[in-house]
Design a protein around this motif. Structure first.
Motif, PDB file in Angstrom:
ATOM      1  N   TYR A 105       0.812  -1.222   0.000  1.00 50.65           N
ATOM      2  CA  TYR A 105       0.000   0.000   0.000  1.00 50.65           C
ATOM      3  C   TYR A 105       0.845   1.270   0.000  1.00 50.65           C
ATOM      4  O   TYR A 105       0.313   2.365   0.024  1.00 50.65           O
ATOM      5  CB  TYR A 105      -0.948   0.007   1.200  1.00 50.65           C
ATOM      6  CG  TYR A 105      -1.736  -1.274   1.295  1.00 50.65           C
ATOM      7  CD1 TYR A 105      -2.646  -1.611   0.287  1.00 50.65           C
ATOM      8  CD2 TYR A 105      -1.555  -2.154   2.337  1.00 50.65           C
ATOM      9  CE1 TYR A 105      -3.349  -2.798   0.336  1.00 50.65           C
ATOM     10  CE2 TYR A 105      -2.254  -3.347   2.404  1.00 50.65           C
ATOM     11  CZ  TYR A 105      -3.154  -3.664   1.406  1.00 50.65           C
ATOM     12  OH  TYR A 105      -3.839  -4.843   1.455  1.00 50.65           O
ATOM     13  N   ASP A 112      -1.701   4.239  -0.065  1.00 55.28           N
ATOM     14  CA  ASP A 112      -3.026   4.026  -0.652  1.00 55.28           C
ATOM     15  C   ASP A 112      -3.999   3.621   0.468  1.00 55.28           C
ATOM     16  O   ASP A 112      -4.256   2.445   0.696  1.00 55.28           O
ATOM     17  CB  ASP A 112      -2.949   2.952  -1.740  1.00 55.28           C
ATOM     18  CG  ASP A 112      -4.237   2.884  -2.566  1.00 55.28           C
ATOM     19  OD1 ASP A 112      -5.277   3.395  -2.084  1.00 55.28           O
ATOM     20  OD2 ASP A 112      -4.198   2.318  -3.670  1.00 55.28           O
ATOM     21  N   ALA A 115      -7.271   1.513  -0.554  1.00 51.05           N
ATOM     22  CA  ALA A 115      -7.053   0.084  -0.860  1.00 51.05           C
ATOM     23  C   ALA A 115      -6.739  -0.690   0.409  1.00 51.05           C
ATOM     24  O   ALA A 115      -7.229  -1.813   0.614  1.00 51.05           O
ATOM     25  CB  ALA A 115      -5.915  -0.068  -1.872  1.00 51.05           C
ATOM     26  N   TRP A 116      -5.945  -0.079   1.282  1.00 52.10           N
ATOM     27  CA  TRP A 116      -5.589  -0.748   2.550  1.00 52.10           C
ATOM     28  C   TRP A 116      -6.843  -0.962   3.405  1.00 52.10           C
ATOM     29  O   TRP A 116      -7.080  -2.052   3.940  1.00 52.10           O
ATOM     30  CB  TRP A 116      -4.552   0.092   3.287  1.00 52.10           C
ATOM     31  CG  TRP A 116      -4.009  -0.550   4.533  1.00 52.10           C
ATOM     32  CD1 TRP A 116      -4.108  -1.865   4.891  1.00 52.10           C
ATOM     33  CD2 TRP A 116      -3.279   0.100   5.573  1.00 52.10           C
ATOM     34  NE1 TRP A 116      -3.474  -2.069   6.096  1.00 52.10           N
ATOM     35  CE2 TRP A 116      -2.958  -0.890   6.542  1.00 52.10           C
ATOM     36  CE3 TRP A 116      -2.849   1.420   5.793  1.00 52.10           C
ATOM     37  CZ2 TRP A 116      -2.246  -0.592   7.701  1.00 52.10           C
ATOM     38  CZ3 TRP A 116      -2.131   1.703   6.943  1.00 52.10           C
ATOM     39  CH2 TRP A 116      -1.842   0.714   7.883  1.00 52.10           C
TER      40      TRP A 116
END
Ligand SMILES: [Zn+2]
Ligand SMILES: [Zn+2]
Length: 172
Positions: A105, A112, A115-116
């Motif tokens: 990430y 990010d 997304a994490w």
């Protein structure tokens, strides 16, 4: 009003080695598909807390915490369920430290967060989404909601087995 974070610039924090910072950010997580059903992630904008520590040498240690709810059908009785999920995740990113110390990430000091948060939520969701922990589910014979009809609900005669098979297929 939306101020969701997707990628956060860690370098912009200008942390000295050993220094840390607590960030309060917001992310949006698209509905999750679990067992073929779609579950909305609520609220639409989720407040997340990220603790960032700059490691000595270089790299970052990161901790992510947030709570969200999943809204969708109970896997036992199909009524609306909305379990709350607490999420806590950690990542370490130390460039040059090998695969184990590299976070997927963090790319070029850009974290990010979205997304994490999504991946951490997927790991934290219960195996079965239930309307309540002791949901009684549906009668396997007639599909009556056992939460409503009560535990004394039963059938005198064994039903036509072909019919039962059909029910099973439908409830799967
Ligand atoms: Zn239920
Ligand atoms: Zn029944």
């Amino acid at each position: 009003m939306s101020n969701e974070t997707t990628a956060f610039d860690l370098a912009g924090l200008r942390l000295a080695p050993g220094e840390g910072r607590r960030l309060d950010l917001s992310v949006r997580i698209e509905p999750l598909l679990l067992g073929g059903e779609s579950y909305a992630v609520e609220p639409q904008t989720i407040p997340v807390r990220v603790d960032v520590s700059r490691m000595t040498g270089h790299g970052y240690a990161l901790r992510l915490r947030f709570a969200a709810a999943l809204a969708g059908p109970c896997t036992r009785c199909l009524r609306a369920a909305r379990p709350e999920v607490e999420v806590e995740a950690r990542e370490v990113d130390r460039p040059g430290g090998g695969e184990e110390l590299s976070s997927p990430y963090v790319v070029d000091e850009l974290l990010d967060v979205a997304a994490w948060a999504r991946d951490a939520l997927v790991l934290a969701v219960p195996v079965k989404v239930l309307c309540r922990e002791d949901c009684a589910g549906l009668c396997p014979v007639c599909a009556a909601d056992l939460n409503e009809v009560g535990p004394e609900h039963g059938h005198e005669q064994a039903p036509d087995p072909r019919w039962a098979k059909l029910r099973e297929l439908k409830l799967d």
